[in-house]
Write a protein that holds these residues in place. Structure first.
Motif, mmCIF file in Angstrom:
data_model
loop_
_atom_site.group_PDB
_atom_site.id
_atom_site.type_symbol
_atom_site.label_atom_id
_atom_site.label_comp_id
_atom_site.label_asym_id
_atom_site.label_seq_id
_atom_site.Cartn_x
_atom_site.Cartn_y
_atom_site.Cartn_z
ATOM 1 N N PRO A 23 9.599 -43.780 4.825
ATOM 2 C CA PRO A 23 9.156 -43.590 3.486
ATOM 3 C C PRO A 23 9.239 -42.071 3.342
ATOM 4 N N ILE A 53 13.707 -45.563 -4.521
ATOM 5 C CA ILE A 53 12.587 -45.776 -5.009
ATOM 6 C C ILE A 53 12.143 -45.493 -6.377
ATOM 7 N N LYS A 91 8.532 -48.345 -5.121
ATOM 8 C CA LYS A 91 8.259 -48.170 -3.555
ATOM 9 C C LYS A 91 8.277 -49.481 -2.851
#
Length: 317
Positions: free
Chosen positions: A222, A249, A254
């Motif tokens: 991430p 994202i 997310k």
């Protein structure tokens, strides 16, 4: 008056192979499993290579077996020597047991192979790290009187195969080593081809991503909150995986990105860390880095043996 919405029922799971899994848990403590005839037959060192000084009396298999028993039952070196003597006597094995000094010296140079399963194709790896205490105050004293000065830690970095739950690589470093610096040494230990790399936000570094891209390894990491797109979308160069993650994202959120890319598999790395500390504690018994590295490698090998003995199968309901 409107009725409050009922909370969704939380899914529960149960172990469906409890009988077999229970037997595998019992076998973990079966001393005859660790000290079998094959080990006794390979007890003496072959000394097929020239060395300076006195030839070895005990093979690496013998030393590793006693050290694994030491980790399994959390014994000091002297008690390991006594345990080995009693065990050889009970099993009527005509073998000599190394003294505790020899065990400590051989442990510093012992090469431990932790990966026990042969792989036939590419694998995925989940990478994570944790701290193990070398020496320092216990949690009760820290809570009552605060942290003292004599408190030293080592950092353990693990690479786990999420398909088999086995640890395929491990590295022990100082507490100040960044997680990203351990990625290359970890992956160099993995004999199989690595297809996908799972890591948390600590691995969101360009040196890590560039290394993974150079090895053609798919990245599931991430981006950080303040991450920015590095390369324009219309550039002629090959798109960067980090930039593509950022665009997805921003477009979907997310949470949706994590679900679509399978980021939840990264939690298996934390599970391996939990299993490591639950079975062997959160401390290291040795004081030198070489012996600590062997100590951690033996713990990882024991966990891999545990996995091969049997794992629970779950059913959700």
């Amino acid at each position: 008056m409107t009725q409050p919405a009922s909370k969704p029922r939380k899914l529960a799971y149960k172990v469906t192979n409890w009988r077999d899994y229970n037997e595998s848990l019992v076998r973990r403590g079966d001393i005859t499993f660790w000290f079998d005839d094959a080990v006794i037959d390979a007890w003496e060192h072959e000394n097929d290579r020239k060395k300076v000084g006195r030839p070895f009396l005990y093979s690496d298999v013998a030393v590793e077996t006693l050290l694994m028993i030491r980790e399994l039952f959390r014994l000091p070196y002297r008690q390991t020597e006594g345990f080995g003597r009693a065990l050889a006597k009970l099993m009527q094995a005509e073998v000599a047991i190394p003294d505790y000094t020899s065990l400590q010296k051989r442990a510093a140079k012992l090469g431990v192979l932790i990966d026990l399963r042969a792989t036939t194709g590419p694998i995925e790896v989940v990478v994570d790290s944790t701290g193990l205490k070398v020496y320092g105050e216990g949690e009760w004293k820290v809570k009552k009187h605060g942290v003292g000065k004599r408190r030293t830690w080592r950092k353990v970095h693990l690479a786990v195969d999420p398909a088999t739950h086995t640890i395929v690589a491990q590295v022990v470093t100082g507490a100040d080593t960044h997680d990203g610096d351990a990625v290359e040494p970890l992956l160099e230990q993995v004999e199989a081809e690595v297809q996908t790399f799972y890591g948390d936000g600590a691995y969101d570094q360009w040196k890590v991503r560039n290394y993974l891209q150079g090895e053609s390894i798919h990245q599931v990491i991430p981006p950080r909150k303040n991450a920015k797109i590095k390369q324009h979308g219309n550039a002629s160069a090959e798109p960067l995986e980090r930039d593509e993650c950022l665009r997805q994202i921003r477009r979907d959120g997310k949470k949706a990105w994590k679900e679509s890319i399978g980021y939840h598999r990264r939690s298996l790395g934390e599970t391996a860390m939990f299993r490591l500390k639950t079975n062997f504690g959160d401390r290291l018994k040795n004081r030198t880095l070489a012996n600590q590295a062997t100590e951690v490698a033996l713990r990882c090998k024991l966990l891999n043996v545990f996995v091969t003995l049997g794992m629970p199968l779950f059913a959700w309901g």
